[in-house]
Scaffold this motif. Structure first.
Motif, PDB file in Angstrom:
ATOM      1  N   SER A  28       0.890  -1.074   0.162  1.00  0.00           N
ATOM      2  CA  SER A  28       0.029   0.022   0.011  1.00  0.00           C
ATOM      3  C   SER A  28       0.924   1.200   0.171  1.00  0.00           C
ATOM      4  N   PHE A  29       2.078   1.141   0.571  1.00  0.00           N
ATOM      5  CA  PHE A  29       2.754   2.349   0.669  1.00  0.00           C
ATOM      6  C   PHE A  29       3.364   2.783  -0.916  1.00  0.00           C
ATOM      7  N   ARG A  30       3.233   1.933  -1.827  1.00  0.00           N
ATOM      8  CA  ARG A  30       3.494   2.357  -3.223  1.00  0.00           C
ATOM      9  C   ARG A  30       2.316   2.332  -4.071  1.00  0.00           C
ATOM     10  N   GLY A  31       1.129   2.133  -3.478  1.00  0.00           N
ATOM     11  CA  GLY A  31      -0.316   2.228  -4.247  1.00  0.00           C
ATOM     12  C   GLY A  31      -1.084   3.231  -3.797  1.00  0.00           C
ATOM     13  N   PRO A  32      -0.670   4.764  -3.871  1.00  0.00           N
ATOM     14  CA  PRO A  32      -1.722   5.679  -3.771  1.00  0.00           C
ATOM     15  C   PRO A  32      -2.956   5.684  -4.308  1.00  0.00           C
ATOM     16  N   ASP A  33      -3.331   4.815  -5.436  1.00  0.00           N
ATOM     17  CA  ASP A  33      -4.374   5.036  -6.379  1.00  0.00           C
ATOM     18  C   ASP A  33      -5.337   3.704  -6.025  1.00  0.00           C
ATOM     19  N   GLY A  34      -4.896   2.988  -4.942  1.00  0.00           N
ATOM     20  CA  GLY A  34      -5.725   1.835  -4.944  1.00  0.00           C
ATOM     21  C   GLY A  34      -5.124   0.478  -4.651  1.00  0.00           C
ATOM     22  N   ARG A 607      31.077   0.355   6.279  1.00  0.00           N
ATOM     23  CA  ARG A 607      30.141  -0.513   5.809  1.00  0.00           C
ATOM     24  C   ARG A 607      29.450  -1.351   7.034  1.00  0.00           C
ATOM     25  N   PRO A 608      30.231  -1.853   8.044  1.00  0.00           N
ATOM     26  CA  PRO A 608      29.554  -2.527   9.087  1.00  0.00           C
ATOM     27  C   PRO A 608      28.691  -1.488   9.862  1.00  0.00           C
ATOM     28  N   TRP A 609      29.070  -0.304  10.016  1.00  0.00           N
ATOM     29  CA  TRP A 609      28.278   0.745  10.713  1.00  0.00           C
ATOM     30  C   TRP A 609      26.924   0.830   9.895  1.00  0.00           C
ATOM     31  N   VAL A 610      27.023   1.118   8.917  1.00  0.00           N
ATOM     32  CA  VAL A 610      25.671   1.095   7.932  1.00  0.00           C
ATOM     33  C   VAL A 610      24.895  -0.269   7.859  1.00  0.00           C
ATOM     34  N   LEU A 611      25.638  -1.352   7.930  1.00  0.00           N
ATOM     35  CA  LEU A 611      24.726  -2.834   7.931  1.00  0.00           C
ATOM     36  C   LEU A 611      24.105  -2.856   9.450  1.00  0.00           C
ATOM     37  N   GLY A 612      24.882  -2.532  10.452  1.00  0.00           N
ATOM     38  CA  GLY A 612      24.327  -2.449  11.807  1.00  0.00           C
ATOM     39  C   GLY A 612      23.032  -1.443  11.991  1.00  0.00           C
ATOM     40  N   GLN A 613      23.266  -0.318  11.316  1.00  0.00           N
ATOM     41  CA  GLN A 613      22.083   0.531  11.293  1.00  0.00           C
ATOM     42  C   GLN A 613      20.990   0.045  10.592  1.00  0.00           C
ATOM     43  N   TRP A 614      21.023  -0.668   9.367  1.00  0.00           N
ATOM     44  CA  TRP A 614      20.187  -1.175   8.735  1.00  0.00           C
ATOM     45  C   TRP A 614      19.510  -2.550   9.285  1.00  0.00           C
ATOM     46  N   LEU A 615      20.211  -3.320   9.950  1.00  0.00           N
ATOM     47  CA  LEU A 615      19.605  -4.323  10.743  1.00  0.00           C
ATOM     48  C   LEU A 615      18.744  -4.196  11.865  1.00  0.00           C
ATOM     49  N   GLN A 616      19.368  -2.833  12.739  1.00  0.00           N
ATOM     50  CA  GLN A 616      18.528  -2.357  13.618  1.00  0.00           C
ATOM     51  C   GLN A 616      17.282  -1.697  13.454  1.00  0.00           C
ATOM     52  N   HIS A 617      17.096  -1.006  12.363  1.00  0.00           N
ATOM     53  CA  HIS A 617      16.087  -0.109  12.200  1.00  0.00           C
ATOM     54  C   HIS A 617      15.203  -0.765  10.958  1.00  0.00           C
ATOM     55  N   ARG A 618      15.357  -1.759  10.070  1.00  0.00           N
ATOM     56  CA  ARG A 618      14.826  -2.158   9.187  1.00  0.00           C
ATOM     57  C   ARG A 618      13.264  -2.669   9.606  1.00  0.00           C
ATOM     58  N   ARG A 619      12.259  -2.196   9.194  1.00  0.00           N
ATOM     59  CA  ARG A 619      10.750  -2.452   9.262  1.00  0.00           C
ATOM     60  C   ARG A 619      10.214  -3.256   8.258  1.00  0.00           C
ATOM     61  N   PRO A 620       9.124  -4.162   8.678  1.00  0.00           N
ATOM     62  CA  PRO A 620       8.612  -4.718   7.704  1.00  0.00           C
ATOM     63  C   PRO A 620       7.831  -3.693   6.471  1.00  0.00           C
ATOM     64  N   ALA A 621       7.384  -4.152   5.508  1.00  0.00           N
ATOM     65  CA  ALA A 621       6.842  -3.492   4.396  1.00  0.00           C
ATOM     66  C   ALA A 621       5.407  -3.111   4.932  1.00  0.00           C
ATOM     67  N   HIS A 622       4.546  -3.640   5.784  1.00  0.00           N
ATOM     68  CA  HIS A 622       3.378  -3.128   6.096  1.00  0.00           C
ATOM     69  C   HIS A 622       3.276  -2.113   7.153  1.00  0.00           C
ATOM     70  N   HIS A 623       4.626  -1.830   7.566  1.00  0.00           N
ATOM     71  CA  HIS A 623       4.695  -0.659   8.580  1.00  0.00           C
ATOM     72  C   HIS A 623       5.304   0.636   7.617  1.00  0.00           C
ATOM     73  N   GLN A 624       5.494   0.312   6.569  1.00  0.00           N
ATOM     74  CA  GLN A 624       6.031   1.631   5.675  1.00  0.00           C
ATOM     75  C   GLN A 624       4.680   2.419   5.492  1.00  0.00           C
ATOM     76  N   THR A 625       5.063   3.815   5.309  1.00  0.00           N
ATOM     77  CA  THR A 625       4.149   4.785   5.120  1.00  0.00           C
ATOM     78  C   THR A 625       4.214   5.410   3.880  1.00  0.00           C
ATOM     79  N   ALA A 626       3.022   5.311   3.095  1.00  0.00           N
ATOM     80  CA  ALA A 626       3.063   6.032   1.544  1.00  0.00           C
ATOM     81  C   ALA A 626       3.472   7.478   1.792  1.00  0.00           C
ATOM     82  N   ILE A 627       4.355   8.075   0.953  1.00  0.00           N
ATOM     83  CA  ILE A 627       4.982   9.191   1.075  1.00  0.00           C
ATOM     84  C   ILE A 627       4.487  10.002  -0.046  1.00  0.00           C
TER      85      ILE A 627
END
Length: 627
Positions: A28-34, A607-627
């Protein structure tokens, strides 16, 4: 342009649509028209709608044609539609007017089955469920402009164009792929074109197709490979510039189909030429040219002339232009809405890209980029001359040099003066080669044989030797073989309702340019400059290729080192990948190391800093918000 998902099973799914409904809702985050989904016995298709074409709202996906039980969900823009209509008519199949891109694909499939891919041009990914053959057929366009992923299920297959949505399926989950993570730490990206960050989920490579049925299983094949053309040795057309101009206009018009258009604008030839063509097409088709150019510039860190030349071109075209100053954004600041990409990316200024995307989405959904005019029309002269010597075409060699001096002399002198000025700048110190990082977990190193991989990384493209266009074929074949070059433009990656289009990656234009006489037309974009002389300021047309004079990384690190936060590491998630006992937090490393004397080392350490940040903050798709 839509988010798509398809599931096919060995047995009928019954009346329960929870599987396809939850997967579609996760988009739904990539479907603003339904959103829409449909169960079809052994299969189910879903779509998240994002319309860019005028009148497209009348045909929501998934859909079928009246004459066959064949359903499609697609993220597609089909070009050269008049040619396709004629080819279909020649087989006896009549296409009614005002059909959608997905309907064009269905007409082609019903006419030629999987060979329809030999007749389709454009940017597309799609999934077709054929109830007659009880098979799922999916494909991705030639250069991978549109992403597509697939995964094996216990009793079937899953296909979709949104990676994080695939992880929502209960049979797959978000378990990480160890080799992908290791490649990211070693090289900054995976060296396996089919891999993703998630175990069990694979990319369908560019120019490939997939077919699944209960009795045959899953089969993947390449349907297209970049052909090698022999360029003409002399100008065999009366009007090379005129032919090129009309073809460029055609491919730009195929990518508009809208009342307003945005452009990634720079002060170079590619984006300004596309602005010219888009303006001409809009004025001819609608009588108005509702356009906006957005450009990223550096005002403080280096002598950057992009603002000057882009403003000059925009003024000539009456094109509103906005400039985003890169120095306004800070190292590793995250977007306020917490958006995370589905895979880790070494991005120093994520809020800069987020800001540009937000401004772009506020203006409109269709945007053009200038990729990749350099590969197409900027063949280095020396490899071309060496090829002439190897082929013993000495007369062509002499003619090319004389032609080059006559056609490119002033531009060559300007570029030579620019290179001379750059040579007067202080040379950066020579960097010691990077060492294999000892902080990667030893169990991972041994299990995946990473030291051998470090010394001999796999090559992701085929070499094409003995051609007058070695640079063009190297870049274009790498894009075609890899298929990830354009994925970061997809809404599933960046989260905005924007469809980016790349006119210079049109197959018709690519084949035309690869057949052109290399000299003079494909050296320093000579044919593009000649075509644009009546439309752009002389200073823009005559401007040589101008990369950034210095790297923005050292001043960025120097300014923001003190504000880099401690490691955002979830030890439980990082422990199988990184030996935390040997890992120095990046802010500590930046404070101690002479990174300004070894600029290449900052990325490996980060790179390990970025990977650690990504692992810690990655969210499921259904928690993403349409922008």
């Amino acid at each position: 342009m839509s988010g798509i998902v398809a599931v096919a099973r060995r047995v009928a799914m019954g009346d329960d649509d929870e599987e396809i409904r939850s997967l579609t809702k996760a988009m739904s985050f990539r479907g603003p028209d339904g959103l829409a989904w449909r169960r079809l016995g052994q299969a189910a298709l879903g779509s998240a709608h994002m319309y860019t074409r005028v009148g497209q709202q009348d045909q929501p996906l998934p859909l079928r044609l009246d004459d066959a039980p064949v359903w499609i969900t697609a993220d597609a823009r089909i070009d050269a539609q008049a040619d396709l209509v004629r080819a279909l008519a020649a087989t006896g199949r009549q296409v009614p007017p005002q059909v959608t891109d997905a309907e064009f694909i269905l007409h082609a499939y019903l006419c030629w089955d999987t060979d329809c891919l030999q007749h389709l041009l454009g940017d597309f990914c799609f999934a077709i469920w054929d109830e007659r053959q009880q098979c799922l057929f999916a494909a991705r366009d030639h250069f991978g402009i549109k992403p597509l992923f697939h995964a094996a299920l216990a009793e079937g297959v899953l296909v979709g164009n949104t990676l994080q949505v695939m992880t929502e399926h209960p049979e797959l989950g978000a378990e990480h792929d160890d080799l992908f993570m290791a490649d990211f730490l070693l090289f900054g990206e995976s060296r396996e074109p089919e891999s993703t960050a998630y175990a069990g989920i694979r990319r369908l490579r560019a120019g490939h197709a997939l077919r699944w049925s209960a009795h045959e299983g899953r089969r993947i094949w390449r349907y297209w490979q970049l052909p090698v053309f022999e360029p003409r040795t002399g100008s065999q057309r009366n009007d090379e510039v005129g032919d090129f101009f009309e073809l460029l206009k055609t491919v730009v018009r195929d990518r508009l189909r809208t009342e307003r258009i945005g452009l990634e604008l720079s002060g170079g030839m590619d984006s300004t030429s596309l602005a010219v063509m888009a303006r001409l097409c809009l004025l001819e088709d609608t009588g108005e040219a509702d356009m906006l150019g957005v450009s990223v510039v550096y005002d403080e860190w280096m002598p950057d002339e992009e603002r000057h030349y882009a403003s000059m071109a925009a003024g000539r075209l009456s094109l509103p232009a906005e400039f985003v100053v890169a120095e306004s954004f800070r190292l590793f600041d995250q977007p306020a809405n917490g958006w995370q990409r589905p895979e880790p990316v070494m991005d120093l200024l994520p809020t800069l890209k987020h800001h540009v995307l937000a401004r772009s989405a506020a203006f409109g959904r269709t945007w053009l980029t200038g990729w990749d005019g350099d590969a197409l029309l900027s063949e280095p002269l020396r490899p071309f001359l060496r090829c002439m010597v190897r082929q013993r075409k000495y007369g062509d060699w002499v003619g090319a040099v004389v032609s080059f001096l006559g056609a490119q002399g002033p531009l060559w002198l300007s570029g030579w003066r620019q290179r001379w000025r750059q040579r007067t700048l202080p040379l950066p110190p020579e960097e010691a080669p990077l060492r294999f990082p000892d902080w990667i977990h030893p169990d991972l190193v041994d299990r995946l044989n990473l030291k051998a991989r470090w010394q001999n990384p796999p090559q992701t493209w085929r070499r094409i030797d003995d051609t007058p266009r070695p640079y063009a074929y190297q870049v274009l074949s790498q894009m075609a073989e890899d298929g990830r070059a354009f994925e970061h433009y997809d809404p599933g990656i960046h989260g905005f309702a924007i469809d980016y289009r790349h006119p210079l990656m049109d197959l018709r234009l690519i084949e035309h340019c690869l057949r052109l006489p290399v000299q003079p037309w494909c050296i320093k974009k000579h044919i593009l400059r000649q075509a644009m002389r009546p439309h752009l300021p002389k200073l823009v047309v005559n401007r040589p290729k101008t990369p950034l004079p210095t790297s923005p990384i050292p001043p960025l690190l120097q300014r923001d080192t003190g504000s880099v936060q401690p490691w955002p590491i979830d030890a439980q998630k990082m422990q199988p990948i990184v030996n935390l006992d040997k890992l120095i937090p990046w802010n500590t490393w930046l404070a101690k190391e002479s990174w300004n004397q070894r600029p290449i080392a900052w990325e490996q350490a980060g790179r390990p800093w970025v990977l650690g940040q990504w692992l810690q903050h990655r969210r499921p798709a259904h928690h993403q918000t349409a922008i």
